[in-house]
Design an enzyme around this catalytic site. Sequence first.
Site, mmCIF file in Angstrom:
data_model
loop_
_atom_site.group_PDB
_atom_site.id
_atom_site.type_symbol
_atom_site.label_atom_id
_atom_site.label_comp_id
_atom_site.label_asym_id
_atom_site.label_seq_id
_atom_site.Cartn_x
_atom_site.Cartn_y
_atom_site.Cartn_z
ATOM 1 N N HIS A 274 0.802 -1.226 0.000
ATOM 2 C CA HIS A 274 0.000 0.000 0.000
ATOM 3 C C HIS A 274 0.842 1.288 0.000
ATOM 4 O O HIS A 274 0.768 2.087 -0.919
ATOM 5 C CB HIS A 274 -0.905 0.026 1.236
ATOM 6 C CG HIS A 274 -1.742 -1.184 1.423
ATOM 7 N ND1 HIS A 274 -2.865 -1.468 0.659
ATOM 8 C CD2 HIS A 274 -1.632 -2.202 2.306
ATOM 9 C CE1 HIS A 274 -3.407 -2.593 1.076
ATOM 10 N NE2 HIS A 274 -2.678 -3.070 2.071
HETATM 11 O O1 RIB Z 1 -4.867 -0.307 4.977
HETATM 12 C C1 RIB Z 1 -3.484 -0.261 4.704
HETATM 13 C C2 RIB Z 1 -2.811 0.789 5.531
HETATM 14 O O2 RIB Z 1 -2.954 0.465 6.913
HETATM 15 C C3 RIB Z 1 -1.282 0.855 5.300
HETATM 16 O O3 RIB Z 1 -0.833 2.161 5.551
HETATM 17 C C4 RIB Z 1 -0.730 -0.078 6.334
HETATM 18 O O4 RIB Z 1 0.606 0.251 6.724
HETATM 19 C C5 RIB Z 1 -1.671 0.201 7.471
HETATM 20 O O5 RIB Z 1 -1.206 1.352 8.164
#
Ligand code: RIB
Length: 313
Positions: free
Chosen positions: A242
Site C-alpha cells: 500500500h
Molecule cells: O490499509 C493499509 C494501511 O494500513 C497501510 O498504511 C498499512 O501500513 C496500514 O497502516
Amino acid sequence: MAPRSIIIDTDPGQDDAIAILLALASEEFQVLGLTAVAGNVPLALTEANARKICELAGRPETKVFAGCARPLVRSLVTAEEVHGKTGLDGPELPAPTMPLQEGHAVDWIVDTLRAAPAGSITLCTLGPLTNIATAMVKAPDIVPRIAEIVMMGGAYFEVGNVTPTAEFNIYVDPHAAHVVFTSGVKMTMHPLDVTHKALMTRAWIDSLRALGSATGQAAAAMLDFYERFDMEKYGEAGGPLHDPCVIAYLLQPELFRGRDCNVAIETRSDLTMGMTVVDWWGVTDRPANCHVINQIDAEGFYELIRSRLARLP
Ligand code: RIB
Ligand code: CA
C-alpha cells in the site's frame, strides 16, 4: 531540478518501511523528517521502527519525531495480526541507536511549515491522520502553507479491509480524516482501489533478496512475513504494497491515473464508521476536494521500488 521537500507521517509497518526506503533512496526528495503516529502498532514501536528503517537505509541523520499515541476520539485499534507484534516482523533489525528527536511531532510539523516558504513542503501520510489533524487544529494557519498531502488510505469500489466499508488508516481515526478532508488542503488519495491492483510476486520479493545488500535482505524478510495475511484473506498469489504508492506517485506520477472527486468521511454510523464516501460519478453537489487514484502500472511500480532500493546499503 530542486529536490521536493517532504515530511513522511508514518506507522511502520512493513509497507511503510518500503515507502520510507524508497524515499530515502531517491535524490528527488529532501526528506525533512519522519513523524511517527500510533496505528499498525503503538507509538513506542512505530517511532522505534521508523528509526530502525532510517539506520537500515544508512541515513541515521534523518530526523524522527514521535507524535500522537492515540486517535482524536476513538480508542486505538492496532494491526499486529498483519504486521506482527513488533510491527516490523520478518527480519531481526537491531535496536535503533540514532536519537529520537526532542519535542512532539505535531509541534515540529507546525514549526517546520511556518518556517519554510509557503507551498514548499509536501506531506506524505502512510498511517492514520491523527498527527496531521492535530497540527491543523492547533495551528490552522499551516493549512495554506502545505503544498499537498499525498496519502495512503480509504476505499470505495474495493470496499474496506478492516470492516466491509472502512480501510485501516481511516478507520483508526475517522475524525482526524474528517478534519483533513474538510481543511481545503490539496489532496491526493491512494485507496485500496489502487493498492489492490498491484500485488507483489514471489519473483519480485526474491529480486530484492538477490540485491545481496542488507536493505534487500531485510526488505525481502519483511515482505515474506507481511504478505501472508492478505494472501490468506483474499486468496491471491501475492499481497498489496500500500504505502509505497504515495512515494512512487511523487517520483513517477505517470504510473498512476485518477479522478478529482468529493470524498467525505463517515464519523457517526457504527455500521460504516471510517468509510470514505467517494462521489466518483459526481451525483452530489459536494465540491471535489481530492484527487482519487484508481489505476496503477504495477510492473513499473515494482521495478521503480526495486531499482531504487538497489541504491541502498
Ligand atoms: O490499509 C493499509 C494501511 O494500513 C497501510 O498504511 C498499512 O501500513 C496500514 O497502516
Ligand atoms: Ca501505514
